[in-house]
Design a protein around this motif. Structure first.
Motif, PDB file in Angstrom:
ATOM      1  N   UNK A 156       0.848  -1.196   0.000  1.00 13.59           N
ATOM      2  CA  UNK A 156       0.000   0.000   0.000  1.00 13.59           C
ATOM      3  C   UNK A 156       0.882   1.244   0.000  1.00 13.59           C
ATOM      4  N   UNK A 157       0.514   2.232  -0.825  1.00 14.52           N
ATOM      5  CA  UNK A 157       1.420   3.377  -0.984  1.00 14.52           C
ATOM      6  C   UNK A 157       1.625   4.202   0.278  1.00 14.52           C
ATOM      7  N   UNK A 158       0.677   4.143   1.225  1.00 13.40           N
ATOM      8  CA  UNK A 158       0.849   4.959   2.421  1.00 13.40           C
ATOM      9  C   UNK A 158       1.659   4.270   3.515  1.00 13.40           C
ATOM     10  N   UNK A 159       2.135   3.063   3.236  1.00 10.90           N
ATOM     11  CA  UNK A 159       2.883   2.331   4.260  1.00 10.90           C
ATOM     12  C   UNK A 159       4.384   2.644   4.158  1.00 10.90           C
ATOM     13  N   UNK A 160       4.962   3.057   5.274  1.00 13.35           N
ATOM     14  CA  UNK A 160       6.402   3.350   5.316  1.00 13.35           C
ATOM     15  C   UNK A 160       7.194   2.056   5.395  1.00 13.35           C
ATOM     16  N   UNK A 161       8.120   1.898   4.492  1.00 15.74           N
ATOM     17  CA  UNK A 161       8.955   0.688   4.530  1.00 15.74           C
ATOM     18  C   UNK A 161      10.390   1.027   4.936  1.00 15.74           C
ATOM     19  N   UNK A 162      10.559   2.166   5.592  1.00 15.98           N
ATOM     20  CA  UNK A 162      11.895   2.601   5.997  1.00 15.98           C
ATOM     21  C   UNK A 162      12.168   4.029   5.559  1.00 15.98           C
ATOM     22  N   UNK A 163      11.240   4.600   4.804  1.00 13.47           N
ATOM     23  CA  UNK A 163      11.385   5.996   4.405  1.00 13.47           C
ATOM     24  C   UNK A 163      11.400   6.846   5.667  1.00 13.47           C
TER      25      UNK A 163
END
Ligand code: FAD
Length: 691
Positions: A249-256
């Protein structure tokens, strides 16, 4: 339903801030949240929170505010721990606050039934940390301008507590806490308990803190009439698993690191809250002996508005090694749901979630937690309550309570939290530990600083670093201890030089970063400006002492002078004392010095000390002493004197040697010579860049 309730709380807080803003109609500083810093002028920015301490305490129903001045996160961590303990043991309504987020002119209006705590790190040459500069200037100014206008003991109602974090190998040991304590007393405030001092130089910071806080709490309890109660763990953060989201999902932070990085091309300003994802242009090893690596990396900042000056520092934002991430997730029984999306919400309005969410367990542990750092004994004691069996609980309690036992079992083995728990429970998983306890107990992953080894005159947009890869073999442990940032950099270097999936010493990394945003060999960075600078007059002579990686900023200095000379400028004598083990093993930049010599001629001199070549160990300070006459003569010509590298031993030895040289050459007493060195430091003729 739980999510809804949490969201309502969060919305209510935002609304409160907005209403406060609209009704006050005066300037309300923007609360700086490092992760979701709103764009200036946006609605979000305007809905900022108050900078008024008294209002904040009232509005949030708190009676104890704990301010921190922190550079590397330790002071912030201690502040959080005090807040937690104050609440759980004494029922104090505590809150933690960044000194940068408040104004101080109404410290005089803090009621006498409240407590203000200061946890203050001293940075570099007795300086305040970046976030404490304004507070420090205000409180130590001759007549701080308090809102009441009072000048006679304006802080007579203020009760405070103080702890400092310092390093005794530096000249101005714990200057921050000492000076602030003095200033507060002068302004009429009363301190509760002793002003504590932790010493990183002696490696006793944590123990100093633990030893200080017990009598401090006793004094606070007495003063405020508080009853100690049995501490029960209460989470500060609520964790909500988000079935409605996946890691795609685009709103999920993956380390940004923040919202700008999530949404697209991050824009400046790039700083300690917002790194620039910089391409690495070139990287290689300066030497590579069997078990030691030394990196030279050139980082391109031309795509950003970042600038630097020769002598500044660059911060590298590291990523944890895959093995350690796995170990951590595994021991806390989170491996199976590592990619589950979660939202983390503060359960009380003054707590800050130290990373952006929604995110995944994996991303939090990999990009935001200092999971490999030394373990805190206090944290270990907290975890005992969640042990998987009685035996583990007993062992962890013992470790938490017994300083010497802890030292021998944990500190000397360089264990991190996951390794320690694996050993204690013999591999049994610690499934009962609330994730909130981990967020609270483990510090935020910190950027590492490096002295820039390029010249901004020669390469205004290309920053180089010179870093030795941290690795230590330990008796009694199979694998050596591996530093976080430098091994990550080593992997980046291997990737750049053709290895598609690098694994230096078996360590792997998510090397292309969140959503592959670091692919093409990028690394997140920001620049920190320093006072370590060449004299503005290029004809002044300079003496540089830089053994090992301490040579880094001097490569920049010398290249700058070479460039100046090529541009037709006259430059003063530049003499560099460099030391390493052997001329054939770890002699960094050897060829470059020869090229410099071609241009600068006798204006440049390199003096080497190879510690393992002769029968006796020779270090830079010995070479310095041999040159007494010349050094003294150069100082007579107002030469600048610079030292860079190891703070613990070398910098101190060099300081002592210089005093000795002055005493011998000028026929003055040792104490007089030491006084001169002190004055040289005060007037910036003697500058240190040590770590
Ligand atoms: P880390 O993982 O941070 O470990 C560093 C040390 O911390 C270890 O050696 C160990 O002593 C201790 N430690 C960490 N974890 C544990 C544990 N679990 N148990 C016990 N002890 C532990 N370095 C350079 O090479 N070149 C430079 O030019 C340079 N310039 C600097 C300038 C400044 C202003 C500062 C502050 C530092 C500078 N450094 C420089 C040092 C650099 O910032 C890093 O500290 C260094 O590279 C190690 O980082 P790391 O993440 O690899 O190691």
């Amino acid at each position: 339903a739980e999510l809804d309730a949490l969201d309502v709380i969060v919305l209510a807080v935002i609304l409160l801030g907005t209403v406060a803003y609209l009704t006050k109609g005066k300037y309300w500083g923007v609360k700086k949240d490092p992760y979701t810093t709103p764009l200036p002028g946006s609605a979000a920015a305007k809905a900022g929170r108050t900078r008024n301490i008294v209002e904040k305490l009232e509005e949030s129903g708190k009676n104890c505010i704990i301010f921190y001045g922190s550079q590397t996160g330790t002071a912030e961590d201690y502040a959080s721990r005090l807040a937690k303990e104050g609440k759980s043991r004494f029922g104090l309504e505590t809150m933690v606050a960044d000194l940068e987020d408040y104004d101080y002119d109404n410290l005089d209006a803090v009621p006498s039934d409240k407590i203000v705590m200061f946890v203050l790190a001293t940075y570099g040459e007795g300086e305040p940390t970046d976030n404490a500069v304004e507070f420090y200037e205000f409180i130590t100014s001759e007549n701080p301008d308090f809102s009441s206008g009072e000048t006679e003991k304006p802080l007579k109602n203020l009760h405070y507590v103080a702890f400092g974090l310092g390093n005794n190998t530096y000249e101005h040991y714990n200057a921050m806490v000492r000076n602030v304590d003095k200033a507060l007393q002068r302004l009429g405030a009363s301190r509760i308990g002793e002003a504590g001092e932790g010493d990183d130089g002696a490696g006793t910071m944590e123990e100093d803190f633990l030893a200080w806080k017990e009598p401090m709490w006793e004094a606070v309890a007495k003063k405020m009439g508080l009853q100690e109660r049995e501490a029960i763990y209460e989470p500060i953060f609520g964790i909500v698993e988000r079935d409605d989201l996946t890691r795609d999902s685009p709103e999920v932070y993956l380390g940004e690191p923040n919202k700008m990085h999530l949404d697209g091309e991050p824009k400046g300003p790039f700083n300690a809250h917002n790194p620039y994802t910089a391409p690495i242009q070139k990287s290689y090893e300066l030497f590579n002996s069997k078990d030691r690596n030394c990196l030279h990396m050139e980082i391109d900042i031309s795509g950003s508005n970042l600038t630097y000056q020769t002598g500044d520092h660059i911060a590298i934002w590291p990523t944890n090694a895959g093995q350690e991430v796995d170990r951590f997730l595994n021991i806390f029984d989170l491996a199976d749901k590592r990619h589950t999306v979660i939202s983390v919400k503060p359960l009380e309005p003054t707590a800050k979630v130290p990373f952006p969410t929604p995110t995944t367990y994996d991303a939090i542990v990999r990009y935001h937690m200092e999971i490999c750092a030394p373990v805190s004994r206090q944290f270990v004691a907290t975890l005992a309550a969640f042990a998987p069996d009685d035996e583990s609980r007993a062992e962890l309690t013992k470790l938490g309570n017994d300083k010497d036992y802890f030292h021998s079992k944990v500190t000397t083995q360089y264990l991190n939290i996951a390794r320690l728990l694996e050993i204690v429970s013999k591999g049994k998983k610690w499934s009962n530990v609330p994730f909130s306890a981990l967020i609270e107990g483990i510090t935020k992953l910190q950027p590492r600083y490096y002295s820039i080894s390029s010249s901004s005159l020669e390469h205004p947009k290309l920053v180089s670093i010179t870093a030795v890869v941290e690795s230590q073999a330990l008796p009694g442990r199979e694998d050596p201890f591996k530093g976080v940032a430098t091994n990550y950099l080593l992997a980046l270097k291997e990737k750049q030089n053709g290895d598609a999936s690098p694994s230096p010493y078996g360590l792997t990394y998510e090397i292309t970063g969140p959503r592959n945003k670091y692919d093409g060999i990028h690394v997140p960075v920001h620049i920190r400006h320093s006072n370590f600078k060449l004299p503005s007059d290029p004809t002044r002579p300079i003496i540089m002492i830089g053994p090992g990686t301490g040579v880094a900023p001097f490569r920049g200095f010398i290249r700058e002078r070479k460039k100046l000379a090529e541009n037709g400028q006259t430059v003063g004598k530049s003499i560099l004392f460099f030391g390493c083990r052997r001329s054939t093993e770890d002699f960094m930049y050897q060829k470059e010095w020869e090229e410099v010599k071609q241009v600068l001629g006798d204006k440049f001199e390199l003096v080497t000390a190879f510690s393992r070549e002769g029968s006796k160990k020779v270090y830079v300070q010995h070479r310095l002493k041999e040159r007494s006459k010349e050094i003294n003569a150069l100082l007579d010509q107002k030469a600048f004197f610079y030292v860079c590298g190891d703070a613990a031993n070398m910098a101190r030895e060099v300081n002592a040697t210089l005093a000795q040289i002055l005493a011998d050459e000028r026929g003055i007493s040792k104490s007089k010579a030491e006084e001169i060195v002190k004055q040289m430091r005060a007037s910036n003729q003697y500058q240190e860049d040590v770590w």
